[in-house]
Motif scaffolding. Structure first.
Motif, PDB file in Angstrom:
ATOM      1  N   ASP A 127       4.208   1.219 -12.287  1.00  0.00           N
ATOM      2  CA  ASP A 127       3.003   1.172 -11.463  1.00  0.00           C
ATOM      3  C   ASP A 127       3.258   0.312 -10.231  1.00  0.00           C
ATOM      4  OD1 ASP A 127       0.509   1.057 -10.370  1.00  0.00           O
ATOM      5  OD2 ASP A 127      -0.357  -0.237 -11.927  1.00  0.00           O
ATOM      6  N   CYS A 128       3.431   0.964  -9.095  1.00  0.00           N
ATOM      7  CA  CYS A 128       3.775   0.261  -7.857  1.00  0.00           C
ATOM      8  C   CYS A 128       2.592  -0.476  -7.244  1.00  0.00           C
ATOM      9  CB  CYS A 128       4.380   1.239  -6.849  1.00  0.00           C
ATOM     10  SG  CYS A 128       5.950   1.938  -7.416  1.00  0.00           S
ATOM     11  N   SER A 129       1.439  -0.457  -7.946  1.00  0.00           N
ATOM     12  CA  SER A 129       0.330  -1.302  -7.518  1.00  0.00           C
ATOM     13  C   SER A 129       0.615  -2.764  -7.864  1.00  0.00           C
ATOM     14  CB  SER A 129      -0.974  -0.863  -8.201  1.00  0.00           C
ATOM     15  OG  SER A 129      -1.254   0.486  -7.940  1.00  0.00           O
ATOM     16  N   GLU A 130       1.544  -2.988  -8.787  1.00  0.00           N
ATOM     17  CA  GLU A 130       1.910  -4.347  -9.190  1.00  0.00           C
ATOM     18  C   GLU A 130       2.928  -4.925  -8.210  1.00  0.00           C
ATOM     19  OE1 GLU A 130       2.363  -5.052 -13.460  1.00  0.00           O
ATOM     20  OE2 GLU A 130       2.099  -2.894 -13.734  1.00  0.00           O
ATOM     21  N   ALA A 146       1.468   5.077  -9.143  1.00  0.00           N
ATOM     22  CA  ALA A 146       0.471   4.035  -8.899  1.00  0.00           C
ATOM     23  C   ALA A 146      -0.823   4.380  -9.615  1.00  0.00           C
ATOM     24  CB  ALA A 146       0.216   3.888  -7.405  1.00  0.00           C
ATOM     25  N   ARG A 147      -1.380   3.362 -10.289  1.00  0.00           N
ATOM     26  CA  ARG A 147      -2.717   3.557 -10.848  1.00  0.00           C
ATOM     27  C   ARG A 147      -3.718   3.758  -9.720  1.00  0.00           C
ATOM     28  NH1 ARG A 147      -0.893  -0.441 -14.714  1.00  0.00           N
ATOM     29  NH2 ARG A 147      -0.983   0.365 -16.858  1.00  0.00           N
ATOM     30  N   SER A 148      -3.397   3.171  -8.559  1.00  0.00           N
ATOM     31  CA  SER A 148      -4.222   3.348  -7.375  1.00  0.00           C
ATOM     32  C   SER A 148      -3.313   3.413  -6.154  1.00  0.00           C
ATOM     33  CB  SER A 148      -5.216   2.180  -7.236  1.00  0.00           C
ATOM     34  OG  SER A 148      -5.998   2.332  -6.074  1.00  0.00           O
ATOM     35  N   SER A 168      -1.969   3.316  -2.500  1.00  0.00           N
ATOM     36  CA  SER A 168      -2.331   2.566  -1.296  1.00  0.00           C
ATOM     37  C   SER A 168      -1.082   2.396  -0.446  1.00  0.00           C
ATOM     38  CB  SER A 168      -2.903   1.195  -1.662  1.00  0.00           C
ATOM     39  OG  SER A 168      -1.899   0.410  -2.309  1.00  0.00           O
ATOM     40  N   GLU A 200       0.210  -0.441   0.343  1.00  0.00           N
ATOM     41  CA  GLU A 200       1.022  -1.472  -0.307  1.00  0.00           C
ATOM     42  C   GLU A 200       1.825  -0.887  -1.465  1.00  0.00           C
ATOM     43  OE1 GLU A 200      -2.189  -1.718   0.358  1.00  0.00           O
ATOM     44  OE2 GLU A 200      -2.160  -3.207   1.983  1.00  0.00           O
ATOM     45  N   ALA A 201       1.184  -0.030  -2.261  1.00  0.00           N
ATOM     46  CA  ALA A 201       1.886   0.602  -3.385  1.00  0.00           C
ATOM     47  C   ALA A 201       3.022   1.477  -2.876  1.00  0.00           C
ATOM     48  CB  ALA A 201       0.907   1.428  -4.215  1.00  0.00           C
ATOM     49  N   THR A 255       5.883  -0.731  -1.867  1.00  0.00           N
ATOM     50  CA  THR A 255       6.573  -1.230  -3.064  1.00  0.00           C
ATOM     51  C   THR A 255       7.487  -0.155  -3.645  1.00  0.00           C
ATOM     52  OG1 THR A 255       4.754  -2.732  -3.592  1.00  0.00           O
ATOM     53  CG2 THR A 255       6.228  -2.148  -5.392  1.00  0.00           C
ATOM     54  N   ASP A 276      -6.402  10.214  -6.280  1.00  0.00           N
ATOM     55  CA  ASP A 276      -5.601   9.889  -5.102  1.00  0.00           C
ATOM     56  C   ASP A 276      -4.985  11.121  -4.445  1.00  0.00           C
ATOM     57  OD1 ASP A 276      -6.000   7.112  -5.196  1.00  0.00           O
ATOM     58  OD2 ASP A 276      -4.488   6.891  -6.758  1.00  0.00           O
TER      59      ASP A 276
END
Length: 325
Positions: free
Chosen positions: A113-116, A139-141, A143, A145-146, A149, A174
Motif C-alpha cells: 500500500d503506497c499510501s504508507e 494504494a488503499r487511496s 493520490s 503522494e502514493a 511512493t 479511484d
C-alpha cells in the motif's frame, strides 16, 4: 303575351336545368379527381411503406453481418484464472501467508500500500527476500503522494535487481481516466478494475486490466463473483486485507473458508490458480491477436459501417416523405 311568357319561362327552366347539370357534372368531376388523388396518395404511401420494410430488413441483415464480423475478432481465454493477493500491514503477515500457500498450493501476490511511508514499505520488501512471491504496488487511496511512493519503490527495486508485476492495485473509487493516464505515463502495464460482472482485457493504449474482489469483512462472501469468473472465463485477484485480520473484521477461519472456495474452483477443468505475470502475458497476447484480426478485417468493417449509415439515412428520408404525404 302569354305565349312569350311561357316561352321565356321555358327557356329559364332549360337554362337552370343545364346549369344544374353542369354543376352536378363539376361536382362529380371534383369527387372523381379527389378519389383519383387519394388513390394515388395511398399507392405512394404503400410504396413508401414497402420500401421502408425492405430497407429496414436490409439494415438488420447488414447489422447482423457486422456483429458477426466483430464477434469473429473477439478472442477469449479458455480458462478462468484466480490470483490470490494480500495487502500486508506488518512483516509478520508473511509467515501466515506462507502457511496458506503451503496448504492451498497457490503463488501469493503481496500488495504494498503506497499510501504508507516509503521507509515502512522498504522494510517489508526486505523481508520478502525469503519468499519467491510477486509484488504488486497499489494504494488503499490513490493520490499524488502514493504515486510518488510507488515510483520511488520501483527505483529501489531496480537497484536491488527486483521487479514488481507492473500492475497497479487501483480501488474501485479511484478509477478514472486521468488516473489510468498517470499509470501509463509512469510505465505501469496494468491495473485492477472492479466491475459488477468481472471482466478483463486491454485498453486502446494497450494497458491490461483485470478484476478484483477485496476481502475486508467476514460478512462479505465472494462466492457469486467467483462463479461469475468461472462462467465468464475471466481473471480475478482475490485480495485479503491483512489489516482487517488484525482488527478482527475478518478471521483466520473465514480466510480458510474463502481459500477452500477458491481451491474448489481452481480444481475445475476450466479454472486455475495463476500468477499476475501469467495473466498479464495472456491478456497482452489476446490484445495482439484481436488487433491483428481487426487489421485483417478493417476494410470489411468500414464497408459494412458505411452501408449501415447509408441505409439509416435512406430510412429517415422515407419516413420524412411518408409524414409529408
Amino acid at each position: 303575351m302569354n305565349e312569350n311568357f311561357k316561352r321565356s319561362h321555358k327557356i329559364r327552366n332549360i337554362v337552370c336545368i343545364g346549369l344544374s347539370v353542369l354543376a352536378a357534372a363539376g361536382l362529380i368531376y371534383l369527387w372523381l379527381q379527389n378519389q383519383r388523388e387519394e388513390q394515388e396518395r395511398e399507392a405512394v404511401l404503400e410504396e413508401i411503406a414497402e420500401e421502408i420494410l425492405t430497407s429496414e430488413e436490409e439494415l438488420r441483415d447488414v447489422q447482423k453481418e457486422l456483429a458477426d464480423v466483430q464477434a469473429s475478432i473477439s478472442y477469449t481465454s479458455d480458462t478462468a484464472k484466480l490470483m490470490i493477493g494480500f495487502i500486508v500491514s506488518e512483516s509478520r503477515d508473511y509467515e501466515y501467508i506462507a502457511s496458506l500457500e503451503e496448504v492451498y498450493g497457490f503463488s501469493p501476490v503481496v500488495v504494498l500500500d503506497c499510501s504508507e511511508d516509503i521507509d515502512t514499505l522498504e522494510e517489508r520488501v526486505d523481508f520478502l527476500e525469503d519468499y519467491n512471491w510477486e509484488i504488486m504496488l497499489g494504494a488503499r487511496s490513490f493520490s499524488e503522494e502514493a504515486n510518488e511512493t510507488a515510483l520511488a519503490l520501483r527505483e529501489t527495486f531496480s537497484e536491488a535487481e527486483r521487479t514488481d508485476t507492473g500492475v497497479f492495485f487501483l480501488r474501485e473509487n479511484d478509477y478514472s481516466i486521468s488516473n489510468i493516464e498517470t499509470l501509463i505515463q509512469d510505465g505501469f502495464i496494468g491495473y485492477t478494475k472492479y466491475n459488477d460482472s468481472p471482466v478483463d482485457g486491454s485498453t486502446d493504449e494497450g494497458i491490461v486490466y483485470f478484476d478484483y474482489t477485496n476481502i475486508q469483512t467476514s460478512e462479505y462472501s465472494p462466492s457469486s463473483r467467483l462463479a461469475d469468473v468461472y462462467e465468464g472465463l475471466t481473471s480475478m485477484l482475490v485480495l485479503f486485507d491483512m489489516e482487517a485480520l488484525q482488527t478482527g473484521a475478518i478471521t483466520e477461519t473465514y480466510i480458510g473458508q474463502v481459500m477452500e472456495l477458491t481451491q474448489y474452483y481452481a480444481g475445475l477443468d476450466a479454472c486455475t490458480y495463476a500468477s499476475v505475470a501469467d495473466v498479464v502475458a495472456e491478456l497482452s497476447q489476446i490484445n495482439e491477436i484481436e488487433a491483428q484480426r481487426l487489421k485483417d478485417r478493417e476494410e470489411e468493417i468500414t464497408e459494412l459501417e458505411d452501408q449501415i449509415r447509408e441505409l439509416k439515412e435512406k430510412i429517415n428520408e422515407l419516413y420524412d416523405r411518408e409524414r409529408t404525404k
